[in-house]
Design an enzyme around this catalytic site. Sequence first.
Site, PDB file in Angstrom:
ATOM      1  N   HIS A   1       0.840  -1.206   0.000  1.00 13.10           N
ATOM      2  CA  HIS A   1       0.000   0.000   0.000  1.00 13.10           C
ATOM      3  C   HIS A   1       0.872   1.252   0.000  1.00 13.10           C
ATOM      4  O   HIS A   1       0.668   2.167  -0.803  1.00 13.10           O
ATOM      5  CB  HIS A   1      -0.910  -0.023   1.230  1.00 13.10           C
ATOM      6  CG  HIS A   1      -1.755   1.197   1.385  1.00 13.10           C
ATOM      7  ND1 HIS A   1      -3.119   1.192   1.185  1.00 13.10           N
ATOM      8  CD2 HIS A   1      -1.452   2.476   1.729  1.00 13.10           C
ATOM      9  CE1 HIS A   1      -3.599   2.406   1.388  1.00 13.10           C
ATOM     10  NE2 HIS A   1      -2.600   3.205   1.725  1.00 13.10           N
ATOM     11  N   GLU A   2       1.845   1.306   0.911  1.00 14.44           N
ATOM     12  CA  GLU A   2       2.687   2.502   1.005  1.00 14.44           C
ATOM     13  C   GLU A   2       3.552   2.670  -0.236  1.00 14.44           C
ATOM     14  O   GLU A   2       3.756   3.789  -0.719  1.00 14.44           O
ATOM     15  CB  GLU A   2       3.548   2.442   2.270  1.00 14.44           C
ATOM     16  CG  GLU A   2       2.767   2.360   3.573  1.00 14.44           C
ATOM     17  CD  GLU A   2       1.724   3.463   3.716  1.00 14.44           C
ATOM     18  OE1 GLU A   2       1.900   4.547   3.124  1.00 14.44           O
ATOM     19  OE2 GLU A   2       0.722   3.237   4.413  1.00 14.44           O
TER      20      GLU A   2
ATOM     21  N   HIS B   1       1.859   4.266  -3.266  1.00 16.55           N
ATOM     22  CA  HIS B   1       1.715   5.723  -3.226  1.00 16.55           C
ATOM     23  C   HIS B   1       2.805   6.438  -4.026  1.00 16.55           C
ATOM     24  O   HIS B   1       2.626   7.621  -4.376  1.00 16.55           O
ATOM     25  CB  HIS B   1       1.742   6.225  -1.780  1.00 16.55           C
ATOM     26  CG  HIS B   1       0.426   6.132  -1.096  1.00 16.55           C
ATOM     27  ND1 HIS B   1      -0.730   6.680  -1.614  1.00 16.55           N
ATOM     28  CD2 HIS B   1       0.080   5.563   0.095  1.00 16.55           C
ATOM     29  CE1 HIS B   1      -1.733   6.453  -0.783  1.00 16.55           C
ATOM     30  NE2 HIS B   1      -1.275   5.776   0.255  1.00 16.55           N
TER      31      HIS B   1
ATOM     32  N   GLU C   1      -5.805   7.074  -1.792  1.00 18.75           N
ATOM     33  CA  GLU C   1      -5.913   5.930  -0.890  1.00 18.75           C
ATOM     34  C   GLU C   1      -6.674   4.754  -1.488  1.00 18.75           C
ATOM     35  O   GLU C   1      -6.357   3.602  -1.208  1.00 18.75           O
ATOM     36  CB  GLU C   1      -6.548   6.370   0.424  1.00 18.75           C
ATOM     37  CG  GLU C   1      -5.738   7.418   1.177  1.00 18.75           C
ATOM     38  CD  GLU C   1      -4.335   6.938   1.528  1.00 18.75           C
ATOM     39  OE1 GLU C   1      -4.076   5.727   1.471  1.00 18.75           O
ATOM     40  OE2 GLU C   1      -3.501   7.798   1.873  1.00 18.75           O
TER      41      GLU C   1
END
Length: 238
Positions: free
Chosen positions: A99-100, A103, A122
């Site tokens: 997820h990070e 980004h 997000e």
Amino acid sequence: MQTYLFSFGVARIGTASEKNFSIHASDLRSQQVVLAKTKDVYAFLREKADVDPLDAHYTQAFLPTLGRGFGQEAAGMALMSEEYLPDLTDRDDVQLMAHELAHQWWGVLVGIRSWSDFWLNEGFAEFMADAYIEKHQGRAAYERQIAELKERMEKLREEGKDRPLHWEEWKDAHEALGEIPYVKGALFLDRLGTELGEGRFWKGNWALHIEERAEACRFRRFSAAHGRGQRSRFARIV
């Protein structure tokens, strides 16, 4: 670049690096596992985005006292809790790390024009982490992730917290955040991929990156990148 993408952490930790990847942690015994997993996630995301991130080097800092579920993206780096490391290395829980890392494309390379479209950061990061889980652990693992998101979304509805993804009624950034951009955003992208088909879906995301590298993204640009005929569908769902 948005100012929230500038970040730093302070702790007594060590450093390990391999080519374009670095990790900072108090315990580096698992460095090879972490770096290998990071490179695999990076390769998957780079293939799907079809464009390089802004920063050629990516750093992950696993810091103490942040709490197990903490994660925060920044330009060229991510801050996570050191308590997450055993989950990542021993239980192959790659969701937060993926997820990070996502980004770096959805949030850093392509940012948002205002908090009204926070879900474009997000929702994409959440969905791309789950898409990687499908590649890494199989379709059943992906379906479990989607089922969990649906359960969370149903609970949010029961609590009266549902709202449109593109939402302009916020008074400050705090009001624009919350779970909806993550949960509903990822579910919307899952549905969109099903309706458009994999080829058209990923082509639209690639077009979005090419168009928006010099300008912050908003809902209208996102819908245009996926086809003008889809706008009414986006408006109903988003």
